[in-house]
Design an enzyme around this catalytic site. Structure first.
Site, PDB file in Angstrom:
ATOM      1  CG  ASP A   1      -1.023  17.675  -0.799  1.00 40.64           C
ATOM      2  OD1 ASP A   1      -0.753  16.959   0.289  1.00 40.64           O
ATOM      3  OD2 ASP A   1      -0.043  18.490  -1.034  1.00 40.64           O
TER       4      ASP A   1
ATOM      5  CE  LYS B   1      -0.422  19.446   2.862  1.00 37.27           C
ATOM      6  NZ  LYS B   1       0.922  18.875   3.325  1.00 37.27           N
TER       7      LYS B   1
ATOM      8  CG  ASN C   1      -2.317  21.982   0.290  1.00 30.78           C
ATOM      9  OD1 ASN C   1      -1.199  22.877   0.571  1.00 30.78           O
ATOM     10  ND2 ASN C   1      -2.075  21.001  -0.160  1.00 30.78           N
TER      11      ASN C   1
ATOM     12  CG  ASP D   1       0.689  22.604  -3.393  1.00 32.90           C
ATOM     13  OD1 ASP D   1       1.360  22.186  -4.454  1.00 32.90           O
ATOM     14  OD2 ASP D   1       1.503  22.736  -2.367  1.00 32.90           O
TER      15      ASP D   1
ATOM     16  CB  THR E   1       0.073  15.123   4.130  1.00 30.53           C
ATOM     17  OG1 THR E   1       0.586  16.342   3.186  1.00 30.53           O
ATOM     18  CG2 THR E   1       0.661  15.445   5.535  1.00 30.53           C
TER      19      THR E   1
END
Length: 472
Positions: free
Chosen positions: A274, A276, A279, A292, A309
């Site tokens: 994840d 991005k 985060n 996260d 995502t």
């Protein structure tokens, strides 16, 4: 019209995924017949490669981006008194760190078998075994030991509060933490129980300067709670949108810290999944804290979980071909492009359109992007994972040795001895200017934190919901 001009930044990215096998097959079919038009732009003429961050580079200090025109880190914001150090442990408390929950991307397992070994590439044993690492959970702490100071953010089934240790408050200490609160019924409804347990299992054992720290976990009749380090600088997403885009030098600093964090996680066979800007949090010195871990998973080879995502999904995830560590390196390429250009390489108004563009693999190259930066992004965004940078024969070392990172002192960076390009400026230890300002939850919504309610395990009646979170 230039496609670079039509991207509009979302407040929070969509987390939707293909809902059926038919949809995914249709996308693969469409992507296999791309049109003949190309939007790739070729840069004519040589471009000087960007500079690399150095430990003693005075030019860096002069041109560093400083949030709110404040360039000096206030050491008082990282000071923790001896009482807090004794109760939380001295090893990871050199400064406030944090996590903030953004809109939760829902991650659904396709089947019971989460991983499968490919015949062509048998899995290698991990460099480290996560289960052999010490668990850094402090069982002596209670929810009632903390007071709420503010709200840092809210997501699909979680919110994050800024809390302070009461004993530290009485002594004048500045020990602040982020308390991530997840509603049990929502976790169960969205079938995220195993992912939440995996997040606790991983974060309780990993310790790295660029990964958020987990200190304790709690539960009451409604929620589970995770006590995490607090980073006052907020999300990198916020700073990137404010700046529009980062220079190659600024991008290099942040990408290098992420590479070191992924190298560490991958040594345990942990895939993050994840990556991005939302985060990535900035601590008080401007260093990245990866946060996260709701999608993180220990996988020795590949897994068939559909999650992530849309803009950051690797082709193998969309095609349900099984994915592993190479998917994290693909996300590194997307992140590098987004930081330097200001928008991701694959975007569309709908997730479906994003998946089509990822599978077609067309990338718009701005004319002012230097060839070396483009080469790095291309290496990460190779559709064949066996040829993808980070997944070659030397693994992460190939990333560290890439010419784009020439001049980076990796050891000094991991020791946090290089000046960060963005230094958060706060007026007080509980200044939350870089986070979303939201009202505090009602006492009935967080009974264990505000009313001192005992956890379900200590109550007389049997709690069938709480029983699913016995690990907490």
């Amino acid at each position: 019209m230039d496609t670079a001009m039509v991207y509009t930044s979302p407040v929070r990215r969509s987390s939707s995924l293909p809902t059926s096998a038919n949809e995914r097959r249709n996308m693969v079919c469409r992507a296999s017949c791309p049109d003949s038009d190309s939007d790739v732009m070729v840069v004519d003429g040589p471009i000087t490669p960007p500079l690399s961050p150095g430990q003693n580079d005075d030019r860096k200090a002069e041109t560093a981006i400083v949030a709110d025109q404040a360039s000096i880190y206030n050491a008082r914001d990282s000071a923790l008194n001896a009482q807090v150090r004794s109760s939380l442990g001295p090893s990871q408390l050199e400064g406030p760190r944090s996590t903030q929950d953004t809109d939760q991307d829902i991650c659904m397992e396709r089947d019971e078998a989460s991983s499968c070994h490919s015949a062509s590439s048998p899995p290698r044993p991990p460099l480290r075994v996560l289960e052999e690492e010490q668990e850094h959970i402090h069982h002596s702490l209670k929810l009632s030991d903390f007071e709420v100071k503010g709200t840092l953010g809210a997501g699909t089934f979680a919110r994050v509060l800024l809390v302070r240790l009461r004993t530290a408050a009485r002594s004048g200490s500045t020990s602040l933490f982020a308390m991530k609160i997840l509603r049990k019924t929502e976790i169960i409804r969205l079938r995220q129980v195993e992912h939440v347990k995996a997040e606790r299992h991983i974060l309780s054992r990993v310790r790295h300067p660029f990964v958020v720290d987990l200190y304790a976990t709690f539960q009451d009749s409604l929620n589970i709670y995770m006590l995490l380090s607090y980073a006052p600088g907020g999300e990198l997403f916020t700073h990137l949108r404010r700046a529009g885009r980062f220079s190659p030098d600024v991008t290099r600093f942040y990408l290098a810290t992420i590479v070191l964090a992924l190298k560490y996680l991958h040594s345990f066979d942990i895939i993050y999944r994840d990556l991005k800007p939302e985060n990535l949090l900035l601590d008080s010195r401007g260093y990245i804290r990866l946060t996260d871990f709701g999608f993180a998973k220990v996988v020795d080879d590949r897994t068939w979980t559909l999650c992530g995502t849309p803009e950051y999904l690797a082709p193998e995830i969309i095609q349900s071909d099984g994915h592993g560590k190479p998917a994290d390196w693909w996300a590194c390429g997307v992140l590098a492009y987004e930081m330097m250009v200001g928008y991701p390489p694959f975007f569309d108004e709908t997730p479906y359109g994003i998946y089509e563009k990822i599978l077609k693999g067309k990338i718009h190259w701005p004319r002012d992007m230097d060839p070396l930066s483009r080469e790095l992004v291309k290496g990460f965004l190779h559709p064949d994972r066996s040829k993808r940078l980070g997944n070659l024969i030397n693994g992460p070392q190939d990333v560290l040795d890439h010419p784009w990172f020439q001049g980076v002192d990796w050891d000094a960076l991991e020791r946090r001895e290089i000046r960060a390009p963005i230094i958060p400026h706060v007026t007080s230890v509980d200044d939350t200017r870089y986070f979303t300002r939201l009202p505090l939850p009602l006492p009935d919504e967080i009974p264990g934190l505000l009313r001192g309610e005992q956890p379900p395990a200590l109550q007389q009646r049997f709690d069938v919901i709480g029983f699913q979170f016995t690990d907490f």
